[in-house]
Design a protein around this motif. Structure first.
Motif, PDB file in Angstrom:
ATOM      1  N   LEU A  32      13.862 -12.580  -6.703  1.00 14.33           N
ATOM      2  CA  LEU A  32      12.696 -12.398  -6.238  1.00 14.33           C
ATOM      3  C   LEU A  32      11.454 -12.275  -6.988  1.00 14.33           C
ATOM      4  N   MET A  33      10.596 -13.293  -7.466  1.00 20.13           N
ATOM      5  CA  MET A  33       9.357 -13.415  -9.260  1.00 20.13           C
ATOM      6  C   MET A  33       7.742 -13.424  -7.926  1.00 20.13           C
ATOM      7  N   GLU A  34       7.199 -11.943  -8.554  1.00 25.09           N
ATOM      8  CA  GLU A  34       6.495 -11.645  -7.824  1.00 25.09           C
ATOM      9  C   GLU A  34       4.870 -10.623  -8.666  1.00 25.09           C
ATOM     10  N   PHE A  35       4.028 -10.644  -8.583  1.00 23.30           N
ATOM     11  CA  PHE A  35       2.902  -9.927  -9.365  1.00 23.30           C
ATOM     12  C   PHE A  35       1.864  -9.560  -8.090  1.00 23.30           C
ATOM     13  N   GLU A  36       1.507  -8.580  -8.733  1.00 26.99           N
ATOM     14  CA  GLU A  36       0.248  -6.771  -8.399  1.00 26.99           C
ATOM     15  C   GLU A  36      -0.882  -7.805  -9.104  1.00 26.99           C
ATOM     16  N   TYR A  37      -2.046  -8.075  -8.506  1.00 21.75           N
ATOM     17  CA  TYR A  37      -3.272  -8.571  -9.361  1.00 21.75           C
ATOM     18  C   TYR A  37      -3.814  -7.203  -8.232  1.00 21.75           C
ATOM     19  N   PHE A  38      -4.514  -6.230  -9.682  1.00 19.74           N
ATOM     20  CA  PHE A  38      -6.148  -5.659 -10.158  1.00 19.74           C
ATOM     21  C   PHE A  38      -6.622  -5.612 -10.154  1.00 19.74           C
ATOM     22  N   THR A  39      -7.814  -4.450  -9.330  1.00 21.68           N
ATOM     23  CA  THR A  39      -9.113  -4.976  -9.532  1.00 21.68           C
ATOM     24  C   THR A  39      -9.708  -3.439  -9.553  1.00 21.68           C
ATOM     25  N   GLU A  93     -11.385   3.381 -17.463  1.00 22.52           N
ATOM     26  CA  GLU A  93     -12.790   2.353 -17.408  1.00 22.52           C
ATOM     27  C   GLU A  93     -13.806   2.702 -18.324  1.00 22.52           C
ATOM     28  N   GLN A  94     -13.835   2.382 -19.541  1.00 26.59           N
ATOM     29  CA  GLN A  94     -15.573   3.101 -20.809  1.00 26.59           C
ATOM     30  C   GLN A  94     -16.265   2.578 -20.086  1.00 26.59           C
ATOM     31  N   VAL A  95     -17.594   3.181 -19.496  1.00 25.24           N
ATOM     32  CA  VAL A  95     -18.890   2.201 -18.179  1.00 25.24           C
ATOM     33  C   VAL A  95     -20.049   3.026 -18.889  1.00 25.24           C
ATOM     34  N   GLU A  96     -20.858   2.198 -19.463  1.00 25.72           N
ATOM     35  CA  GLU A  96     -21.977   2.911 -19.508  1.00 25.72           C
ATOM     36  C   GLU A  96     -22.215   4.284 -18.981  1.00 25.72           C
ATOM     37  N   GLY A  97     -22.698   5.142 -20.010  1.00 30.92           N
ATOM     38  CA  GLY A  97     -22.564   6.598 -20.197  1.00 30.92           C
ATOM     39  C   GLY A  97     -21.139   7.537 -19.537  1.00 30.92           C
ATOM     40  N   GLY A  98     -20.403   7.007 -19.611  1.00 29.86           N
ATOM     41  CA  GLY A  98     -19.357   7.320 -19.071  1.00 29.86           C
ATOM     42  C   GLY A  98     -18.231   7.145 -19.067  1.00 29.86           C
ATOM     43  N   VAL A  99     -17.506   7.744 -17.874  1.00 28.02           N
ATOM     44  CA  VAL A  99     -16.041   7.515 -18.368  1.00 28.02           C
ATOM     45  C   VAL A  99     -15.754   6.484 -16.313  1.00 28.02           C
ATOM     46  N   ASN A 100     -15.219   6.182 -15.959  1.00 28.34           N
ATOM     47  CA  ASN A 100     -14.555   5.571 -14.418  1.00 28.34           C
ATOM     48  C   ASN A 100     -13.401   5.472 -14.525  1.00 28.34           C
ATOM     49  N   ARG A 101     -12.822   6.531 -13.056  1.00 30.42           N
ATOM     50  CA  ARG A 101     -11.686   7.176 -13.026  1.00 30.42           C
ATOM     51  C   ARG A 101     -10.969   5.710 -11.312  1.00 30.42           C
ATOM     52  N   TYR A 102     -10.582   5.600 -11.271  1.00 31.40           N
ATOM     53  CA  TYR A 102     -10.078   5.163  -9.814  1.00 31.40           C
ATOM     54  C   TYR A 102      -8.889   4.425  -9.976  1.00 31.40           C
ATOM     55  N   ILE A 103      -8.441   4.500  -8.528  1.00 27.54           N
ATOM     56  CA  ILE A 103      -6.309   3.820  -8.049  1.00 27.54           C
ATOM     57  C   ILE A 103      -7.184   2.698  -7.638  1.00 27.54           C
ATOM     58  N   PRO A 104      -6.064   1.236  -8.235  1.00 23.11           N
ATOM     59  CA  PRO A 104      -6.530  -0.049  -8.312  1.00 23.11           C
ATOM     60  C   PRO A 104      -6.154  -0.336  -7.429  1.00 23.11           C
ATOM     61  N   TYR A 105      -6.668  -1.244  -6.679  1.00 22.70           N
ATOM     62  CA  TYR A 105      -6.578  -1.591  -5.569  1.00 22.70           C
ATOM     63  C   TYR A 105      -5.677  -3.123  -6.007  1.00 22.70           C
ATOM     64  N   VAL A 106      -4.741  -3.420  -4.955  1.00 23.30           N
ATOM     65  CA  VAL A 106      -4.625  -4.501  -4.896  1.00 23.30           C
ATOM     66  C   VAL A 106      -4.308  -5.531  -4.534  1.00 23.30           C
ATOM     67  N   VAL A 107      -5.442  -6.826  -4.461  1.00 23.60           N
ATOM     68  CA  VAL A 107      -6.280  -8.064  -3.437  1.00 23.60           C
ATOM     69  C   VAL A 107      -5.209  -9.189  -3.905  1.00 23.60           C
ATOM     70  N   ALA A 108      -4.286  -8.820  -4.334  1.00 26.12           N
ATOM     71  CA  ALA A 108      -3.139 -10.316  -3.930  1.00 26.12           C
ATOM     72  C   ALA A 108      -1.480 -10.112  -4.858  1.00 26.12           C
ATOM     73  N   GLU A 109      -1.094 -10.146  -4.546  1.00 28.24           N
ATOM     74  CA  GLU A 109       1.124 -10.546  -4.460  1.00 28.24           C
ATOM     75  C   GLU A 109       1.532 -11.843  -3.938  1.00 28.24           C
ATOM     76  N   PRO A 110       1.367 -12.425  -4.914  1.00 27.44           N
ATOM     77  CA  PRO A 110       2.184 -13.608  -4.714  1.00 27.44           C
ATOM     78  C   PRO A 110       3.541 -13.126  -4.864  1.00 27.44           C
ATOM     79  N   SER A 111       4.516 -13.640  -4.089  1.00 27.20           N
ATOM     80  CA  SER A 111       5.734 -13.115  -3.698  1.00 27.20           C
ATOM     81  C   SER A 111       6.706 -14.477  -3.342  1.00 27.20           C
ATOM     82  N   VAL A 112       7.441 -14.623  -4.340  1.00 26.75           N
ATOM     83  CA  VAL A 112       8.918 -16.092  -3.978  1.00 26.75           C
ATOM     84  C   VAL A 112      10.172 -16.281  -4.526  1.00 26.75           C
TER      85      VAL A 112
END
Ligand code: GAP
Length: 521
Positions: free
Chosen positions: A227-234, A367-386
């Motif tokens: 299986l060849m796949e990837f998770e794309y995080f945003t 993530e370093q952002v202006e004025g501090g740090v941003n923390r979040y659980i990333p979101y998988v927008v696409a998982e092409p899997s074949v």
């Protein structure tokens, strides 16, 4: 003579062809074979490796935003509890109560026995109770022995094994049924050890195992496959910010959306640009539209798939896996109908949230952002899997051609030259010392340059051509007495059968040029 690819017998032909030419064999065939497991022969393994390499080069090495990962086949069992596979990776199973006692996958049995199209039955939408109701109402019988069918059950597709010498419940572990969970459970390893920036992907290629109830259609549905796949995080607040969308927006794709399937219940598709599909809100997520279309383009332009036999089908609500918000399949028109070649799910934050909960380890991205740090659980927008074997089956189905040449049948695999098992074959016309020596020298030089080349001296030149046409070798190079004087060889093109005489020094450029400029016929 082109053969009708819609004929089911075509699959039988492809299987016989794959056996004859050393592409694939049912495993353990000297003992009668083990259903759902396949061995790849000398030709098949070369094609398979070339497809795999093409996938890795395209989607990992040539992308700035995707990195690779390779997890263990057997991982911590908690991974499968967290992912939901232990509770939800199921198919409906029914047993014959008659003579043969065979087991059947119930949704497939209904599709094969009932005219679902005419009756408006969408098996994917039905619960196990409703599937059972169809068996009773239609008085369905075992397709093998016509015996009565029993009560259906749900069957978990994971293969289990034992780890270590103590055989108790604590030693139970599972062979991975998908690679995605190794990406999610290893997510922190990647973010801690690299400098990845959002958005980014993690790719994984490797063997997976699924205890399919009824493996069938050659390499299409098997129990062990790569299986060849990837998770794309945003960032979850930027799930529709795809800076590359314009690269693909004007590309035309064949769409079979959810509403088309429900309203028309036919098997057609509508062709439109990716931008139109997005503007009409057919796609819910811009990244998913981007990745799906890019893959469609890859299959057509780089793997040689005919665009008319490729469509984008959206999953019905009821078909969606427990983790998916929206899923699209790239479907190919196989000899046994339109079926999934590749899937691409929007998995949201589901998996990372589950692993964070079960492992009690923070799986946030910082993530370093202006004025501090941003923390979040990333979101998988696409998982092409074949599945790799499924691509191989598609590529040989697409390329297998029978032609009549001077009253005789020629079988030729019109496969993209980049995927051919050999880049070229070298034939000395005469077995005499000097001709053979020169041919060996040319053969060795091509190998040194990185080409995969065969050296073939057995049988007439005609037989050697036919042998290599059948496995898709794009060029046959013949060395004769003249070569010793003029340093030229005869090079024969697989598809056109045209023969030209070119200097030895131009050979590698000719091979590269053909790979670059190859057009699907
Ligand atoms: N991580 C997502 C996932 O595994 P899937 O739709 O279950 O999704 C992905 O499988 C791909 O794997 C399919 O699109 C198909 O190419 C291939 N595949 C699935 N089941 C298969 C089987 N039993 N035999 C061969 N290939 C299979």
């Amino acid at each position: 003579m082109m053969i009708d690819k819609d004929l089911r017998q075509f699959l039988e032909k492809i299987m016989a062809y794959a056996n004859r030419t050393g592409i694939a064999f049912i495993t353990g065939n000297i003992y009668g074979g083990l259903a759902g497991f396949w061995d790849y022969g000398p030709v098949g393994v070369e094609i398979k490796n070339k497809i795999k390499e093409a996938w890795w080069n395209k989607w990992v090495r040539n992308r700035d935003d995707i990195v690779g990962y390779e997890g263990a086949i057997i991982t911590h069992p908690k991974v499968w509890e967290a992912s939901g596979h232990l509770s939800s990776f199921n198919d409906p199973l029914i047993f014959c109560q008659g003579k043969c006692k065979k087991k059947h996958r119930l949704d497939h049995l209904i599709i094969d026995s009932v005219n679902v199209k005419e009756e408006g039955i969408v098996v994917e939408e039905l619960s196990i109770e409703n599937l059972e109701k169809i068996v009773v109402d239609k008085n369905l019988k075992c397709p093998e022995c016509k015996g009565d069918l029993g009560k259906p059950i749900t069957f978990n597709l994971m293969f289990s094994t034992r780890v270590g010498p103590v055989q108790d419940t604590s030693s139970i572990a599972y062979m991975r049924p998908e690679n995605a969970q190794l990406i999610f459970s290893g997510f922190k390893n990647v973010t801690d050890s690299t400098r990845v920036k959002m958005p980014f992907g993690i790719a994984h290629s490797g063997i997976v195992f699924r205890n399919e109830i009824s493996p069938r259609n050659f390499l299409f549905r098997v129990r062990e496959y790569e299986l060849m796949e990837f998770e794309y995080f945003t960032n979850p607040e930027k799930t529709n910010e795809c800076p590359y969308f314009d690269d693909i927006a004007d590309y035309e794709i064949n769409i079979y959306s959810r509403s088309e399937q429900i309203q028309k219940f036919d098997e057609d598709y509508v062709t439109m640009t990716v931008r139109d599909a997005w503007d009409k809100k057919i796609f819910k997520n811009l990244w998913q539209a981007y990745w799906l279309s890019l893959f469609g383009k890859w299959f057509i332009e780089e793997l040689g798939i005919n665009e008319k036999r490729l469509r984008f089908r959206q999953h019905l609500e009821s078909e969606l896996s427990h983790y998916a918000l929206d899923t699209w399949d790239l479907e190919y028109h196989y000899p046994f109908g339109w079926k999934e070649l590749m899937g691409c799910a929007n998995r949201t934050q589901y998996d990372l949230e589950q692993h964070q909960k079960f492992s009690k380890t923070k799986l946030q991205f910082t993530e370093q952002v202006e004025g501090g740090v941003n923390r979040y659980i990333p979101y998988v927008v696409a998982e092409p899997s074949v599945g790799l074997g499924r691509i191989l089956l598609t590529v040989i189905t697409e390329g297998y051609t029978e032609e009549e040449v001077k009253g005789r049948k020629r079988v030729v695999l019109k496969i993209h030259p980049k995927l051919a098992p050999f880049d070229a074959a070298v034939f000395p016309l005469q077995k005499k010392d000097n001709v053979s020596k020169k041919a060996k020298e040319i053969f060795q030089n091509l190998r040194t340059e990185g080409f995969v080349v065969d050296f073939d001296v057995s049988g007439s030149i005609g037989k050697r051509y036919r042998r290599h046409d059948e496995i898709g070798t794009p060029f046959c190079i013949t060395i004769d007495f003249e070569t010793l004087n003029d340093n030229c060889v005869t090079i024969r093109n697989r598809d056109t059968m045209n023969q030209t005489r070119i200097p030895i020094s131009n050979l590698s450029e000719e091979l590269y040029r053909n790979q670059r400029e190859y057009q699907v016929q």
